[in-house]
Design a protein around this motif. Structure first.
Motif, PDB file in Angstrom:
ATOM      1  N   ASN A  56       0.829  -1.211   0.000  1.00  0.00           N
ATOM      2  CA  ASN A  56       0.000   0.000   0.000  1.00  0.00           C
ATOM      3  C   ASN A  56       0.865   1.264   0.000  1.00  0.00           C
ATOM      4  O   ASN A  56       0.554   2.232  -0.686  1.00  0.00           O
ATOM      5  CB  ASN A  56      -0.943   0.007   1.197  1.00  0.00           C
ATOM      6  CG  ASN A  56      -2.111  -0.932   1.007  1.00  0.00           C
ATOM      7  OD1 ASN A  56      -2.429  -1.333  -0.110  1.00  0.00           O
ATOM      8  ND2 ASN A  56      -2.734  -1.321   2.105  1.00  0.00           N
ATOM      9  N   ARG A  57       1.945   1.253   0.764  1.00  0.00           N
ATOM     10  CA  ARG A  57       2.837   2.417   0.784  1.00  0.00           C
ATOM     11  C   ARG A  57       3.499   2.601  -0.571  1.00  0.00           C
ATOM     12  O   ARG A  57       3.660   3.719  -1.047  1.00  0.00           O
ATOM     13  CB  ARG A  57       3.900   2.245   1.855  1.00  0.00           C
ATOM     14  CG  ARG A  57       3.378   2.466   3.246  1.00  0.00           C
ATOM     15  CD  ARG A  57       4.473   2.390   4.249  1.00  0.00           C
ATOM     16  NE  ARG A  57       3.943   2.508   5.602  1.00  0.00           N
ATOM     17  CZ  ARG A  57       4.648   2.320   6.688  1.00  0.00           C
ATOM     18  NH1 ARG A  57       5.924   2.000   6.608  1.00  0.00           N
ATOM     19  NH2 ARG A  57       4.084   2.449   7.872  1.00  0.00           N
ATOM     20  N   ASN A  60       0.821   3.890  -3.068  1.00  0.00           N
ATOM     21  CA  ASN A  60       0.473   5.279  -2.795  1.00  0.00           C
ATOM     22  C   ASN A  60       1.614   6.221  -3.156  1.00  0.00           C
ATOM     23  O   ASN A  60       1.390   7.370  -3.519  1.00  0.00           O
ATOM     24  CB  ASN A  60       0.102   5.465  -1.328  1.00  0.00           C
ATOM     25  CG  ASN A  60      -1.228   4.820  -1.007  1.00  0.00           C
ATOM     26  OD1 ASN A  60      -2.064   4.581  -1.881  1.00  0.00           O
ATOM     27  ND2 ASN A  60      -1.437   4.504   0.258  1.00  0.00           N
ATOM     28  N   GLU A  63       1.515   7.278  -6.961  1.00  0.00           N
ATOM     29  CA  GLU A  63       0.421   8.145  -7.435  1.00  0.00           C
ATOM     30  C   GLU A  63       0.737   9.605  -7.322  1.00  0.00           C
ATOM     31  O   GLU A  63       1.559  10.122  -6.764  1.00  0.00           O
ATOM     32  CB  GLU A  63      -0.857   7.863  -6.644  1.00  0.00           C
ATOM     33  CG  GLU A  63      -1.396   6.488  -6.935  1.00  0.00           C
ATOM     34  CD  GLU A  63      -2.615   6.173  -6.088  1.00  0.00           C
ATOM     35  OE1 GLU A  63      -3.070   7.041  -5.307  1.00  0.00           O
ATOM     36  OE2 GLU A  63      -3.109   5.064  -6.184  1.00  0.00           O
TER      37      GLU A  63
END
Length: 63
Positions: A56-57, A60, A63
């Protein structure tokens, strides 16, 4: 790794563990096997959560 591949891997791993425990050639008792499997499940769950957080890190950050 695709979801279908992951599920097949889990199924094969579970089958192998079942065969090792049920083969009768090990010195594991059912109580020992149960305790070992509980610890293994907790460790795998923790690793999966760590991998999810890292993924997830990473996602993210792009993006």
């Amino acid at each position: 790794m695709k979801k279908s591949t992951r599920y097949v891997l889990y199924l094969v791993l579970g089958f192998v563990i079942y065969q090792i425990i049920d083969s009768g050639e090990t010195a594991l008792t059912h109580k020992d096997a149960r305790n070992t499997l509980i610890i293994a499940i907790v460790v795998v769950f923790a690793l999966l959560m760590i991998i999810r957080v890292i993924k997830n890190r990473y996602d993210n950050g792009e993006e």
